[in-house]
Enzyme design. Structure first.
Site, mmCIF file in Angstrom:
data_model
loop_
_atom_site.group_PDB
_atom_site.id
_atom_site.type_symbol
_atom_site.label_atom_id
_atom_site.label_comp_id
_atom_site.label_asym_id
_atom_site.label_seq_id
_atom_site.Cartn_x
_atom_site.Cartn_y
_atom_site.Cartn_z
ATOM 1 N N HIS A 62 1.166 -1.331 0.127
ATOM 2 C CA HIS A 62 0.103 -0.093 -0.301
ATOM 3 C C HIS A 62 0.815 1.408 0.158
ATOM 4 C CE1 HIS A 62 -3.621 -2.019 1.066
ATOM 5 N NE2 HIS A 62 -2.697 -2.687 2.110
HETATM 6 C C1 BDR Z 1 -2.513 1.403 5.325
HETATM 7 O O1 BDR Z 1 -2.819 0.647 6.446
HETATM 8 C C2 BDR Z 1 -1.379 0.383 7.612
HETATM 9 O O2 BDR Z 1 -1.911 -1.341 7.811
HETATM 10 C C3 BDR Z 1 -1.056 -0.190 6.372
HETATM 11 O O3 BDR Z 1 0.966 0.036 6.948
HETATM 12 C C4 BDR Z 1 -1.415 1.044 4.613
HETATM 13 O O4 BDR Z 1 -0.933 2.128 5.940
HETATM 14 C C5 BDR Z 1 -3.114 -0.060 4.719
HETATM 15 O O5 BDR Z 1 -5.375 0.361 4.671
#
Ligand code: BDR
Ligand code: CA
Length: 313
Positions: free
Chosen positions: A237
Site C-alpha cells: 500500500h
Molecule cells: C494502510 O493501513 C496500514 O495497515 C498500512 O500500513 C497502510 O498504510 C492500508 O490500509
C-alpha cells in the site's frame, strides 16, 4: 534530474518499512515523522528507527501523536502487522533516538525550510499533519504536494467502505483533504491489488541482508493477508504513495474531489470520491486539487520496488 525532496509521515508497519527503504534509495529523504496507527506510538517509532538503521539511512526522525484528534487510538492493528507492529524479522536495534522536536513542529520546520519543494508522504493516519495545518496556517501553502496512502474509491479494509488510515482519524483526514495543497491519493482500491507475491518474496529472501530482512517481513505479512482476506499477495500500500515520484508511468490518476464522511453510522471514515463530479459544489469549484489513483501497472511497479530493495548492500 534532481531528486524529489520528501518527508514521510508513517506508522511502520510492514508496507511502511518497504516504502521507507524504497524512498531512501531514490529520493532526497529529509526526515520521518511517526504517528499512532498500526501500533502504539512507541512501537511504531522504534520500528521506524530500526528500519532506518537497517538501511543505513541518515534521515532524522521526530515522534508524533499517540492518539487521533478525537478520542483515543484504537487497539493496535495487530491482525495485519503482529504484536510489535513489525513482526516477522529480527531487525537491528535503533542506532539513534528521535530528535527532541515533536513531529508537528518538525513538519512545520521542514516545510518552511524546503518551501515549495517538499513532498509530504502520509502513509499512516493524518493526525500530525492536521495539527501542523492548524498550528501554522501557511504550512499547506509551503508544500509542493501531499501524497497520501489512505481512503478508497471502492472497498474498505476496516469497514465495508473505510480504509484503515482514514478510519483511524477521519477528522484529521478531512483537514488534510481540505487544506488547499495539491493531494495525490493512492487509495485501497489500487493499493490492495498492488502487492508482492510468493515469487517476489523468494527473490528477496535469496538476496543480501536488507532484502532478506524485507523478505522475512513480507513473508509474515503475506501469511496474515492470506488468513484474513484470502489474498495471494502482500499489498505494498504505502510504497504506492512514493513510487510516482520516481517513475511516473506506473500509476494512473484522475482529478477528483474527495470528501471524508465523518457522520455516517455505517460509513464514518469513508472517502467519497466524486469521480463524476455530481456534487454541485464540486462543479462550481472547478478542477479538483486531488489526483486519485485509478489503476497501477502492478507487476512492473512491484518488480521495480523489489529490484530497489535487492540493490541495498
Ligand atoms: C494502510 O493501513 C496500514 O495497515 C498500512 O500500513 C497502510 O498504510 C492500508 O490500509
Ligand atoms: Ca502505514
Amino acid at each position: 534530474m534532481t531528486r524529489t525532496r520528501m518527508l514521510i509521515d508513517c506508522d511502520p508497519g510492514h508496507d511502511d518499512a518497504v516504502a521507507i527503504l524504497y524512498a531512501a534509495r531514490h529520493l532526497d529523504l529529509v526526515g520521518l515523522t511517526t504517528c499512532h496507527g498500526n501500533n502504539t506510538i512507541d512501537n511504531v517509532t522504534r520500528n521506524a528507527l530500526s528500519v532506518l538503521t537497517l538501511g543505513g539511512i541518515a534521515a532524522p526522525l521526530a515522534q508524533g501523536c499517540a492518539d487521533p484528534l478525537i478520542g483515543r487510538t484504537r487497539s493496535p492493528a495487530d491482525n495485519a502487522h503482529g504484536r510489535t507492529g513489525l513482526d516477522g524479522s529480527d531487525l537491528p536495534p535503533p542506532d539513534r533516538a528521535p530528535v527532541a522536536a515533536h513531529a508537528v513542529d518538525f513538519l512545520i520546520d521542514m516545510a518552511r525550510t524546503h518551501r515549495d519543494e517538499l513532498v509530504l508522504a502520509v502513509i499512516g493516519p493524518a493526525t500530525n499533519v492536521a495539527l501542523a495545518i492548524r498550528k501554522e496556517p501557511r504550512f499547506a501553502s509551503w508544500l509542493r504536494e501531499i501524497s497520501v496512502m489512505g481512503g478508497s474509491a471502492g472497498l474498505g479494509n476496516v469497514t465495508p467502505v473505510a480504509e484503515f488510515n482514514v478510519w483511524s482519524d477521519p477528522e484529521a483526514a478531512a483537514v488534510l483533504f481540505a487544506c488547499g495543497a495539491p493531494v495525490r491519493m493512492a487509495g485501497y482500491n489500487v493499493t490492495s491489488v498492488t502487492g508482492a507475491n510468493a515469487a517476489d518474496i523468494a527473490r528477496l529472501l535469496a538476496g543480501p541482508r536488507v532484502a532478506r530482512h524485507t523478505g522475512e517481513l513480507l513473508s509474515y505479512y503475506l501469511r496474515r493477508q492470506r488468513e484474513r482476506l484470502g489474498f495471494d499477495i502482500a499489498p505494498l500500500h504505502d510504497a504506492c504513495a512514493i513510487v510516482p515520484y520516481v517513475q511516473a508511468d506506473l500509476i494512473e490518476y484522475r482529478h477528483c474531489h474527495v470528501d471524508v464522511e465523518l457522520n455516517g453510522r455505517l460509513t464514518r471514515g469513508m472517502t467519497v470520491c466524486d469521480l463524476r463530479t455530481l456534487t454541485p459544489a464540486h462543479r462550481e469549484a472547478g478542477e479538483a486539487r486531488v489526483q486519485l489513483a485509478i489503476r497501477s501497472e502492478a507487476p512492473r511497479l512491484i518488480d521495480h520496488v523489489i529490484s530497489t530493495l535487492l540493490a541495498y548492500r
